[in-house]
Design an enzyme around this catalytic site. Structure first.
Site, PDB file in Angstrom:
ATOM      1  N   HIS A  89      79.743  27.658  26.166  1.00 25.33           N
ATOM      2  CA  HIS A  89      80.609  28.518  25.331  1.00 25.33           C
ATOM      3  C   HIS A  89      80.000  28.690  23.939  1.00 25.33           C
ATOM      4  O   HIS A  89      80.737  28.901  22.970  1.00 25.33           O
ATOM      5  CB  HIS A  89      82.031  27.953  25.203  1.00 25.33           C
ATOM      6  CG  HIS A  89      82.649  27.546  26.499  1.00 25.33           C
ATOM      7  ND1 HIS A  89      83.470  28.388  27.227  1.00 25.33           N
ATOM      8  CD2 HIS A  89      82.546  26.398  27.224  1.00 25.33           C
ATOM      9  CE1 HIS A  89      83.862  27.768  28.340  1.00 25.33           C
ATOM     10  NE2 HIS A  89      83.305  26.561  28.361  1.00 25.33           N
TER      11      HIS A  89
ATOM     12  N   LYS B  98      62.962  58.830  42.851  1.00 21.39           N
ATOM     13  CA  LYS B  98      61.692  58.289  42.370  1.00 21.39           C
ATOM     14  C   LYS B  98      61.689  57.918  40.889  1.00 21.39           C
ATOM     15  O   LYS B  98      61.182  56.860  40.496  1.00 21.39           O
ATOM     16  CB  LYS B  98      60.557  59.271  42.678  1.00 21.39           C
ATOM     17  CG  LYS B  98      60.172  59.234  44.151  1.00 21.39           C
ATOM     18  CD  LYS B  98      59.281  60.365  44.567  1.00 21.39           C
ATOM     19  CE  LYS B  98      59.996  61.648  44.837  1.00 21.39           C
ATOM     20  NZ  LYS B  98      60.970  61.614  45.934  1.00 21.39           N
TER      21      LYS B  98
ATOM     22  N   GLU C 180      65.285  42.052  21.103  1.00 24.59           N
ATOM     23  CA  GLU C 180      66.419  42.989  21.150  1.00 24.59           C
ATOM     24  C   GLU C 180      66.134  44.103  22.144  1.00 24.59           C
ATOM     25  O   GLU C 180      67.024  44.571  22.859  1.00 24.59           O
ATOM     26  CB  GLU C 180      66.682  43.554  19.761  1.00 24.59           C
ATOM     27  CG  GLU C 180      67.219  42.499  18.806  1.00 24.59           C
ATOM     28  CD  GLU C 180      67.191  42.970  17.365  1.00 24.59           C
ATOM     29  OE1 GLU C 180      68.260  43.255  16.827  1.00 24.59           O
ATOM     30  OE2 GLU C 180      66.102  43.067  16.775  1.00 24.59           O
TER      31      GLU C 180
ATOM     32  N   LYS D   9      63.454  40.490   5.481  1.00 23.87           N
ATOM     33  CA  LYS D   9      63.799  40.440   6.911  1.00 23.87           C
ATOM     34  C   LYS D   9      62.594  40.238   7.827  1.00 23.87           C
ATOM     35  O   LYS D   9      61.516  40.752   7.584  1.00 23.87           O
ATOM     36  CB  LYS D   9      64.487  41.765   7.323  1.00 23.87           C
ATOM     37  CG  LYS D   9      65.864  41.968   6.765  1.00 23.87           C
ATOM     38  CD  LYS D   9      66.897  40.993   7.309  1.00 23.87           C
ATOM     39  CE  LYS D   9      67.270  41.269   8.753  1.00 23.87           C
ATOM     40  NZ  LYS D   9      68.007  42.542   8.891  1.00 23.87           N
TER      41      LYS D   9
ATOM     42  N   SER E 229      61.981  45.026   7.840  1.00 23.50           N
ATOM     43  CA  SER E 229      62.979  46.046   7.556  1.00 23.50           C
ATOM     44  C   SER E 229      62.411  46.996   6.517  1.00 23.50           C
ATOM     45  O   SER E 229      61.704  46.572   5.600  1.00 23.50           O
ATOM     46  CB  SER E 229      64.246  45.378   7.022  1.00 23.50           C
ATOM     47  OG  SER E 229      64.989  46.296   6.248  1.00 23.50           O
TER      48      SER E 229
HETATM   49  N1  ARG Z   1      59.913  66.610  46.736  1.00 22.59           N
HETATM   50  C1  ARG Z   1      60.747  66.231  47.805  1.00 22.59           C
HETATM   51  C2  ARG Z   1      61.364  64.853  47.493  1.00 22.59           C
HETATM   52  O1  ARG Z   1      60.886  64.211  46.616  1.00 22.59           O
HETATM   53  C3  ARG Z   1      59.961  66.137  49.055  1.00 22.59           C
HETATM   54  C4  ARG Z   1      60.757  66.372  50.302  1.00 22.59           C
HETATM   55  C5  ARG Z   1      61.180  67.772  50.387  1.00 22.59           C
HETATM   56  N2  ARG Z   1      61.821  68.046  51.597  1.00 22.59           N
HETATM   57  C6  ARG Z   1      62.457  69.183  51.800  1.00 22.59           C
HETATM   58  N3  ARG Z   1      63.051  69.322  52.946  1.00 22.59           N
HETATM   59  N4  ARG Z   1      62.586  70.080  50.866  1.00 22.59           N
HETATM   60  O2  ARG Z   1      62.328  64.437  48.093  1.00 22.59           O
END
Ligand code: ARG
Length: 458
Positions: free
Chosen positions: A155, A324, A289, A282, A276
Site C-alpha cells: 500500500h 497490422k 515516465e 530539475k 526542465s
Molecule cells: N491489404 C489486405 C489486408 O491487409 C490484403 C487482403 C486483401 N483481400 C481482399 N480480399 N481485398 O488485409
C-alpha cells in the site's frame, strides 16, 4: 492497374483508393511476401499447375525481388495497392506473362494471413532477445546489490525490510514469464493459412503440409474459413506486448518514486534524465515516465484490435486490414523502450544510506509478533499485543525499540530482555529464509535460478 480490374469499368475514387491501399504499412511484409510466394510457386509446380521452367522463372524473379527489398532498391509505384500487388506487378516486369500464373489457387486473403504470421514469428525472437538484455541488467544489479537493505512496501506504506537484490529480481521474473508467453504465442502462430484460397480452400492438389514445412510452420491450418480470418495470434501478441508494457510501467513507477527527493533512494545518470526548460534544478525521469505512458498505448493497441475483431462475420473482411499497424507499433514501441530502460537502470546511482535510514523499528513489528509466537502465544494474540506496543510507542513519540522492558512487560509478561535483540533489520531479513523469501541465502539461490534461466535463453 489493380489485380481485380476485370469486373469494373469505372475507376476507384482517388480518396477511396488512398483509404483502401495498405502499402504504406504492409510494405513491412515485403520479404515475407516474396518468400511466401516462392514457396507457393513450388507448391503449384508440385501440384502440376506450373511447369518446371515456369516455376524456375517465377522463383528467379521472386529471388531478385527479395534482393531488391533487402538492398532497398525496389521501386514502388503509385498504383501498388498493397505489398502483394507490388510483388506481382514487379514479377510481371521481370519475367513477363508467366508471372500471371503465380496467383493460381491463392487469394490475398490466405496470402496476407501467411505473410503476417511469418512476420510475427520473426518478431517474437527479436523481442525476446531485447527482454533478455533488460533482464541481464536487472540480474547484474541484483548480484551487485546482494547486501543492501531497503524498506519493502505494501500500500506504499513501509512494511518490512527486504534486500535490494530481492527487489531487483521481483522485476526480473515478470519479464521471464513474458518471454515464456511470447514463445507460446509463437508456437500458436506457427499454423499455415496458405492454401485456404479466398475462403473455401484451393481446388489445386497442393501439398499444404510440405508447404508449411518449407515456410517454417509446424502445421497447416485445418479449416479454410477460419484460417483466412483467424487473428488470434495478433491479439495474443498484443496481449503479450501490453502485459510486458504493464510490467515495465510498474518498474518505472517505482523508479520514479525512488528518484524523488522524498525517497532519494535512486539517482538517474545524466545520460538517462532530462532537464526542465524553466526550473534549472530539475532532473526528470522522462524515460521512465515514457515507459509508464507507453504501457497505456500498448493496451490501446490490444483493445483496438479486439474491438475490430469482435463483430466480424465468417472469413475475410476488409476490417482485418487494421490488424497490422497495432502489431507493428507495439513491436516498435517495446524495441525502442527496452534498451533505453536497460541503460537507465544500469547507470543509476543507489543511495544505500538513504534506504537503510528509512527502515524504522516499527517495520519489525511482525518480527515482534513472531517472537511472541516462538514463546508459545497464538499468532492472533501476538499480533494484538504487538499492536499495543506499537501504539504505546507512537503515543509517546518513541521508536518501537525505545520502549523499556517494563513497558513491554506491562503489555505481556512473555516479553523478556532478549526482545531488544530483535530490532536488527538484518536479522529480520535473514529469518525470512524459506524458498522465495528475502533472506540472503534464499536470494542467492534465486540469483542462481535466474542465471540458469538466462543461460537457457542464450
Ligand atoms: N491489404 C489486405 C489486408 O491487409 C490484403 C487482403 C486483401 N483481400 C481482399 N480480399 N481485398 O488485409
Amino acid at each position: 492497374m489493380t489485380l481485380w480490374g476485370g469486373r469494373f469499368s469505372g475507376k476507384l475514387d482517388p480518396q477511396a483508393w488512398a483509404l483502401n491501399a495498405s502499402l504504406p504499412f504492409d510494405r513491412r511484409l515485403a520479404l515475407q511476401d516474396a518468400r511466401g510466394s516462392l514457396a507457393w510457386a513450388k507448391a503449384l509446380q508440385g501440384a502440376g499447375v506450373l511447369t518446371q521452367a515456369e516455376c524456375d522463372s517465377i522463383c528467379k524473379g521472386l529471388e531478385k525481388i527479395g534482393h531488391e527489398f533487402e538492398e532497398k532498391s525496389f521501386i514502388f509505384q503509385e498504383s501498388d495497392e498493397d505489398i502483394h500487388t507490388a510483388v506481382e506487378r514487379r514479377l510481371g516486369e521481370l519475367i513477363g506473362p508467366a508471372a500471371g500464373k503465380l496467383h493460381t489457387g491463392r487469394s490475398r486473403n490466405d496470402q496476407v494471413a501467411t505473410d503476417f504470421r511469418m512476420w510475427v514469428m520473426e518478431a517474437i525472437p527479436a523481442l525476446m532477445q531485447a527482454i533478455t538484455s533488460l533482464q541481464e541488467v536487472l540480474l547484474k544489479r541484483a548480484e551487485a546489490d546482494e547486501d543492501t537493505l531497503l524498506p519493502g512496501y505494501t500500500h506504499l506504506q513501509r512494511a518490512q525490510p527486504i534486500l535490494l537484490a530481492h527487489w531487483w529480481l521481483s522485476h526480473f521474473w515478470p519479464l521471464q514469464r513474458d518471454k515464456e508467453r511470447l514463445a507460446q504465442v509463437r508456437e500458436r502462430t506457427s499454423v499455415l493459412p496458405l492454401g485456404s484460397g479466398a475462403l473455401a480452400g484451393t481446388s489445386f492438389p497442393v501439398d499444404r503440409e510440405a508447404l508449411a514445412k518449407r515456410l517454417g510452420f509446424t502445421q497447416a491450418s485445418t479449416n479454410s474459413l477460419d484460417s483466412v480470418s483467424d487473428r488470434d495470434f495478433a491479439a495474443e501478441f498484443l496481449f503479450g506486448a501490453a502485459l510486458t508494457g504493464s510490467h515495465l510501467s510498474r518498474l518505472a513507477e517505482q523508479v520514479i518514486l525512488f528518484c524523488t527527493a522524498e525517497f532519494g533512494y535512486f539517482e538517474l545518470s545524466d545520460s538517462f534524465s532530462t532537464g526542465s526548460s524553466l526550473m534549472p534544478q530539475k532532473k526528470n525521469p522522462d524515460v521512465f515516465e515514457l515507459a509508464r505512458g507507453k504501457a497505456g498505448s500498448l493496451l490501446g493497441h490490444l483493445t483496438g484490435l479486439m474491438a475490430t475483431l469482435k463483430g466480424l462475420p465468417s472469413t475475410y473482411d476488409k476490417d482485418l486490414q487494421e490488424d497490422k499497424v497495432p502489431v507493428f507499433q507495439a513491436f516498435d514501441t517495446l524495441m525502442a523502450l527496452l534498451p533505453v530502460l536497460g541503460g537507465a537502470l544500469q547507470s543509476l546511482t543507489i543511495h544505500v544510506e538513504r534506504m537503510q535510514a528509512a527502515i524504522d523499528p516499527a517495520m519489525l513489528a511482525t518480527d515482534l509478533a513472531d517472537y511472541l509466537v516462538r514463546k508459545g502465544l497464538p499468532f492472533r494474540q501476538a499480533h494484538t499485543l504487538t499492536g499495543q506496543a506499537v501504539q504505546r510507542a507512537a503515543l509517546q513519540g518513541k521508536a518501537l525499540n525505545q520502549l523499556s522492558l517494563a513497558e513491554f512487560q506491562s503489555i505481556d509478561k512473555h516479553f523478556e530482555e532478549d526482545v531488544f535483540r530483535l530490532f536488527e533489520p538484518r536479522s529480520s531479513v535473514a529469518r525470512r529464509n524459506a524458498l522465495g523469501g528475502t533472506a540472503p541465502e534464499a536470494v542467492r539461490k534465486q540469483i542462481k535460478q535466474a542465471r540458469r534461466k538466462m543461460q537457457m535463453s542464450e
